[in-house]
Design an enzyme around this catalytic site. Structure first.
Site, short mmCIF file in Angstrom:
data_model
loop_
_atom_site.label_atom_id
_atom_site.label_comp_id
_atom_site.label_asym_id
_atom_site.label_seq_id
_atom_site.Cartn_x
_atom_site.Cartn_y
_atom_site.Cartn_z
N THR A 182 0.92 -1.32 0.00
CA THR A 182 0.02 0.09 0.05
C THR A 182 0.82 1.41 0.06
O THR A 182 1.95 1.37 0.34
CB THR A 182 -0.95 0.02 1.14
OG1 THR A 182 -1.67 -1.27 1.08
CG2 THR A 182 -1.56 1.11 1.64
N ARG A 210 -13.75 -8.31 -0.19
CA ARG A 210 -13.06 -7.96 1.21
C ARG A 210 -12.49 -6.46 0.89
O ARG A 210 -11.84 -6.05 -0.09
CB ARG A 210 -11.74 -8.81 1.20
CG ARG A 210 -10.96 -8.59 2.54
CD ARG A 210 -9.76 -7.94 2.20
NE ARG A 210 -8.86 -7.49 3.48
CZ ARG A 210 -7.78 -6.66 3.05
NH1 ARG A 210 -7.81 -5.94 2.16
NH2 ARG A 210 -7.20 -6.66 4.26
N GLY A 212 -10.11 -3.37 3.14
CA GLY A 212 -8.96 -3.51 4.28
C GLY A 212 -9.20 -2.23 4.97
O GLY A 212 -10.22 -1.56 4.78
N ASP A 213 -8.14 -2.02 5.83
CA ASP A 213 -8.30 -0.60 6.68
C ASP A 213 -7.97 0.49 5.81
O ASP A 213 -8.44 1.89 6.12
CB ASP A 213 -7.24 -0.61 7.67
CG ASP A 213 -5.86 -0.80 7.21
OD1 ASP A 213 -5.52 -1.57 6.17
OD2 ASP A 213 -4.84 0.07 7.57
N GLY A 234 -0.29 -2.31 6.32
CA GLY A 234 -0.05 -3.69 7.07
C GLY A 234 -1.36 -4.74 7.06
O GLY A 234 -2.24 -4.41 6.15
N1 ASP Z 1 -3.52 -2.47 4.72
C1 ASP Z 1 -3.73 -2.89 3.60
C2 ASP Z 1 -5.04 -3.98 3.26
O1 ASP Z 1 -5.27 -4.88 4.32
C3 ASP Z 1 -2.74 -3.71 2.77
C4 ASP Z 1 -1.15 -2.92 3.01
O2 ASP Z 1 -0.96 -2.16 3.83
O3 ASP Z 1 -0.66 -3.19 1.90
O4 ASP Z 1 -5.70 -3.87 2.53
#
Ligand code: ASP
Length: 315
Positions: A182, A210, A212-213, A234
């Site tokens: 990311t 899905r 993510g954050d 993360g």
């Molecule tokens: N945090 C991101 C996610 O879970 C992944 C990443 O940080 O690379 O989608």
């Protein structure tokens, strides 16, 4: 206040020097430095923190090395679905998109949501329809394709045919072996306004829509002039459960912690307690920048008006 600061990240995870070639390392450094320099120029010319973080993310999204925009990872179905968010600490305005496809720069769409939609968070086809209506630049699937991501996906796509446990195991292995990828930026401008932005292709082989954050305000992205601007990277599920970015803000606002102490508490204590691997970058309205991670490495960089200019990968 006249000083200003920009910090960027390109993902955290098990990034080890022994897995890296000199050329690849150099390419990462160049990519991060380019993002820093472009947003530094915005801030130097008196531009806003929000414009600076957006400028940094456009550069990083266009760079194939990172898992955002062009070069995003593949979903279970073999397509790329991207998430992004941006937040302005000056007035708490925010925009986010999730599960979007073919949008060249997801951060531009998130900004458009913030400025012109009367909403904060749009997803899937609706978000894509909004992109078309607003004239946001789209690209065909081929534009986003990278053989590196495709091979990554192929390695775990097949294992899914066996069992769920195996899939999880494989995915864990993959995430342990590889980095998350990311991209994010936080900035403090000359006027003491701060902003944060994050953009991602999410996790390889993700399914069921899905998310993510990264695009979730408060989890992976948050900005408030009173406290901090934060962009995370993360294992997204843990960052959502920890409400990681907002927790840093809360520790500062309600407990009086410094930016550094608050970020260390969240990354090295709260996230570690739930096995949340990753890191975050942050700035406060005085222009202090902090970059922390609990993984082996995090692609990162920081540049400020006092002369600091640094990019790094490992611990
Ligand atoms: N945090 C991101 C996610 O879970 C992944 C990443 O940080 O690379 O989608």
């Amino acid at each position: 206040m006249d000083n200003f600061t920009i910090a960027v990240h390109g993902g955290a995870g098990t990034i080890l020097k022994e897995d890296m070639t000199t050329e690849l390392e150099l390419a990462y450094f160049e990519g991060l430095q380019q993002a820093l320099d472009i947003s530094y120029a915005v801030l130097e010319q008196g531009g806003s923190a929000i414009n600076a973080v957006k400028a940094a993310l456009v550069i990083l999204e266009d760079n194939m090395l990172f898992n955002a925009g062009r070069g995003s990872v593949f979903t279970k179905k073999g397509v790329q679905e991207m998430d992004a968010a941006i937040m302005n600490g000056k007035d708490l305005s925010a925009g986010a998109v999730a599960g979007i496809r073919n949008v060249r720069n997801p951060i531009e769409l998130a900004t458009e949501v913030m400025l012109n939609s009367n909403h904060v968070f749009l997803s899937g086809k609706g978000a894509n329809d909004f992109a078309i209506k607003q004239g946001i630049k789209l690209e065909p699937d081929e534009f986003f394709f990278s053989s590196f991501r495709y091979d990554q996906w192929k390695a775990i796509r097949d294992s899914d045919n066996y069992s769920l446990d195996h899939t999880n195991h494989q995915l864990e292995e993959l995430m342990r072996d590889k980095k998350f990828g990311t991209v994010g930026a936080v900035a403090c401008d000359k006027y003491g306004n701060i902003a944060a932005a994050t953009s991602t292709g999410g996790m390889t082989n993700k399914k069921y829509g899905r998310i993510g954050d990264s695009p979730m305000i408060g989890a992976g992205t948050y900005a408030n002039n009173l406290t901090c601007a934060i962009s995370c990277t993360g294992h997204g599920e843990m960052f959502i459960r920890a409400v990681a970015a907002y927790d840093v803000s809360c520790l500062m606002e309600y407990k009086g912690l410094s930016l550094e102490a608050a970020m260390n508490t969240v990354v090295h204590e709260k996230l570690v307690a739930i096995e949340g691997e990753g890191g975050m970058i942050g700035v406060d309205a005085k222009g202090n920048a902090v970059l922390v991670f609990n993984s082996a490495g995090m692609y990162r960089g920081v540049r400020d008006s006092k002369g600091l200019n640094n990019v790094a990968i490992y611990k």
